[in-house]
Design an enzyme around this catalytic site. Structure first.
Site, PDB file in Angstrom:
ATOM      1  N   ASP A 341       0.911  -1.162   0.254  1.00  0.00           N
ATOM      2  CA  ASP A 341       0.078   0.184   0.071  1.00  0.00           C
ATOM      3  C   ASP A 341       0.859   1.217   0.091  1.00  0.00           C
ATOM      4  O   ASP A 341       2.047   1.216   0.290  1.00  0.00           O
ATOM      5  CB  ASP A 341      -1.053  -0.021   1.143  1.00  0.00           C
ATOM      6  CG  ASP A 341      -0.227   0.180   2.622  1.00  0.00           C
ATOM      7  OD1 ASP A 341       0.893  -0.502   2.702  1.00  0.00           O
ATOM      8  OD2 ASP A 341      -0.429   0.806   3.537  1.00  0.00           O
ATOM      9  N   GLU A 342       0.212   2.388  -0.319  1.00  0.00           N
ATOM     10  CA  GLU A 342       0.636   3.642  -0.325  1.00  0.00           C
ATOM     11  C   GLU A 342       2.246   3.759  -0.768  1.00  0.00           C
ATOM     12  O   GLU A 342       3.031   4.532  -0.203  1.00  0.00           O
ATOM     13  CB  GLU A 342       0.641   3.990   1.157  1.00  0.00           C
ATOM     14  CG  GLU A 342      -0.590   4.304   1.640  1.00  0.00           C
ATOM     15  CD  GLU A 342      -0.718   4.762   3.163  1.00  0.00           C
ATOM     16  OE1 GLU A 342      -1.752   5.521   3.320  1.00  0.00           O
ATOM     17  OE2 GLU A 342      -0.107   4.521   3.861  1.00  0.00           O
ATOM     18  N   ALA A 343       2.252   2.977  -2.008  1.00  0.00           N
ATOM     19  CA  ALA A 343       3.982   3.194  -2.505  1.00  0.00           C
ATOM     20  C   ALA A 343       4.012   4.251  -3.504  1.00  0.00           C
ATOM     21  O   ALA A 343       4.434   4.422  -4.423  1.00  0.00           O
ATOM     22  CB  ALA A 343       4.175   1.816  -3.218  1.00  0.00           C
TER      23      ALA A 343
END
Length: 536
Positions: A341-343
């Protein structure tokens, strides 16, 4: 964006104590005299259980536990362990010896047998002659024990002799879970929690038939598991936490103890190494993991999305292979969570490349991939689970991407942040937690249906639910309790109970009745005005 007082509970009973109990070597002082006028308690109704059972048929005389009661078990090691666990709960408060035996009649009977129980279901029958728990597996018996606990007065949870009497209402409970995956996640990266603290939470999860413990073991603020081939991950990357505290990490022996203890409560540990983002602790520990070859400083803040492993470098995949191999060897469970996530600092092309190379590594070491739902932006591996953490109003295109993956065989675990994130504030005045996903009062956390949450996702794709607890503001076990209770039991009910019985007005009454039990266990909780708590 994803992430953005209480008395001490009964001392946990470890396996060695259970074995002593099973051997019948445990003794107490004289049992209290049974004077109903000095503590009369009516039997709890069969229909008052959380999570709600599949079927309840009240009727007949209650069973009363007395000093003559025995716990009768099959001559089976696992069944004896469940029986010892039950006796270990009942002995301190009742003052009764409650010997374990494989012979005789009456009393409390735990038996394996055939029936429509599935892997985790059970049947509980109570009458004047005794209580019988029947299940196909020891896990089913263990879940049945949790139901039996709730059918006894809350004082049964105390660690000193209470007056009784100890009655179980007459009738039959037939039960099995709606979903196979009923999880809770604890973030030990933002703030570190000891083995003892994690085991305390495991006991609280077990009470409500949770069967998956997701441990978030790495993030920007701390790396929490020892990896022999990359030792600085733990010794350096684990040396801090949010706010700059001392941090900490689990040795391999520590982690094995958590896994063992969870297994004794029939929970499977799902370890998470968040990649390719949320990796500053790793990047700070090893310069070669950075594209520029320079290690950043350790990080103690709470911003997200700024870190990334270097997808083009071969060493990145050596690192991933080593970490996954060592963690898989420590983890007997089916799953290994790779985050995803949230890369925001990873290009889409690099993200796809990374996931295409790392997912097969997980399979190579015998585990099933779990990832946050952004994994569906790449190509999820066959059999993978995607954990959805979006909101009710998340972009329809993002939801459609998740639904499409589900239609092509990816399983879904639902953790909508504005429903099940236990770190969200209850109200604006809540002293702990965050509010980026909104304020999540008890009714909002409970009053939705996982089966109809993502329109278009096949029923077969919904594997269950999970309630994550991120710890930017959570530092102590008392903090965990306050944010988890009373919302955690609602998440457990969403995962366990039939959809047809889902009703807030009925549930809030059953939930309120749990409060004396939490008091007895030393679980501090938020007294939501939405729940009709008992007076006093």
């Amino acid at each position: 964006m994803r992430r953005h007082h209480r008395t001490t509970p009964r001392v946990t009973r470890l396996l060695g104590s259970l074995l002593l109990l099973a051997a019948g070597t445990f003794t107490l002082g004289a049992a209290p005299a049974e004077h109903p006028s000095a503590g009369q308690r009516d039997a709890a109704p069969l229909g008052g259980i959380v999570p709600a059972p599949a079927s309840v048929e009240p009727g007949g005389a209650p069973y009363r536990i007395t000093r003559d009661t025995a716990v009768r078990v099959d001559d089976n090691r696992e069944v004896r362990r469940v029986g010892a666990y039950l006796a270990g709960i009942l002995r301190p408060s009742t003052g009764y010896r409650l010997p374990l035996t494989t012979h005789g009649h009456g009393g409390i009977r735990l038996r394996l047998g055939k029936g429509p129980f599935g892997a985790e279901g059970y049947r509980l029958h109570s009458g004047a002659d005794g209580v019988t728990l029947t299940a196909r597996t020891p896990a089913g018996l263990f879940h049945g024990v949790q139901t039996l606990r709730q059918l006894l007065p809350a004082a049964v949870e105390r660690d000193s002799v209470q007056p009784g009497p100890w009655q179980v209402a007459g009738g039959t409970v037939q039960d099995a879970p709606r979903y196979p995956y009923r999880g809770a996640m604890l973030d030990v990266s933002r703030h570190f929690f000891t083995v003892r603290q994690v085991e305390r939470y495991i006991d609280e999860l077990a009470l409500y038939k949770i069967n998956e413990l997701h441990l978030h073991l790495s993030d920007d603020q701390g790396w929490r598991i020892a990896i022999d081939s990359w030792p600085r991950l733990a010794t350096y990357g684990g040396s801090t936490q949010v706010g700059g505290g001392p941090g900490g990490h689990y040795t391999k022996a520590d982690y094995r103890e958590i896994v063992r203890y969870a297994a004794s409560r029939y929970l499977e540990v799902v370890p998470e190494i968040d990649m390719p983002g949320h990796t500053n602790a790793a990047l700070a520990s090893y310069a070669e993991l950075n594209c520029n070859g320079t290690a950043p400083p350790l990080y103690t803040g709470t911003d997200v999305g700024f870190s990334s492993l270097c997808a083009p470098k071969p060493v990145t995949y050596d690192f991933a292979d080593d970490v996954i191999r060592e963690l898989a060897a420590l983890t007997p469970g089916r799953y290994l969570h790779i985050g995803g996530d949230e890369a925001h600092s990873t290009s889409h092309a690099d993200y796809v490349t990374f996931m295409d190379r790392v997912q097969p590594i997980v399979a190579r070491y015998g585990k099933t991939v779990v990832g946050w739902h952004q994994l569906t932006g790449a190509t999820p591996a066959k059999g993978a689970l995607a954990q959805y953490w979006g909101l009710d109003d998340t972009d329809p295109a993002e939801k459609a991407q998740v639904v499409k993956a589900a239609q092509h065989g990816t399983g879904l675990v639902l953790s909508p942040a504005d429903r099940l994130y236990l770190d969200m504030k209850y109200t604006e005045d809540t002293p702990l937690g965050q509010d980026w996903a909104g304020l999540v009062e008890v009714r909002r956390a409970y009053d939705w249906d996982p089966g109809h949450y993502l329109q278009g996702a096949p029923d077969s794709a919904i594997r269950g639910v999970e309630a994550p607890l991120w710890t930017e503001t959570i530092r102590t076990s008392a903090d965990i309790d306050f944010m988890a209770f009373p919302r955690l039991p609602g998440a457990a009910e969403l995962g366990w109970s039939p959809a047809a019985g889902h009703d807030w007005d009925a549930y809030k009454v059953r939930l309120a009745a749990q409060a004396p039990r939490w008091d007895a266990l030393g679980i501090g909780y938020y007294r939501s005005p939405q729940v009709p708590w008992p007076a006093g």
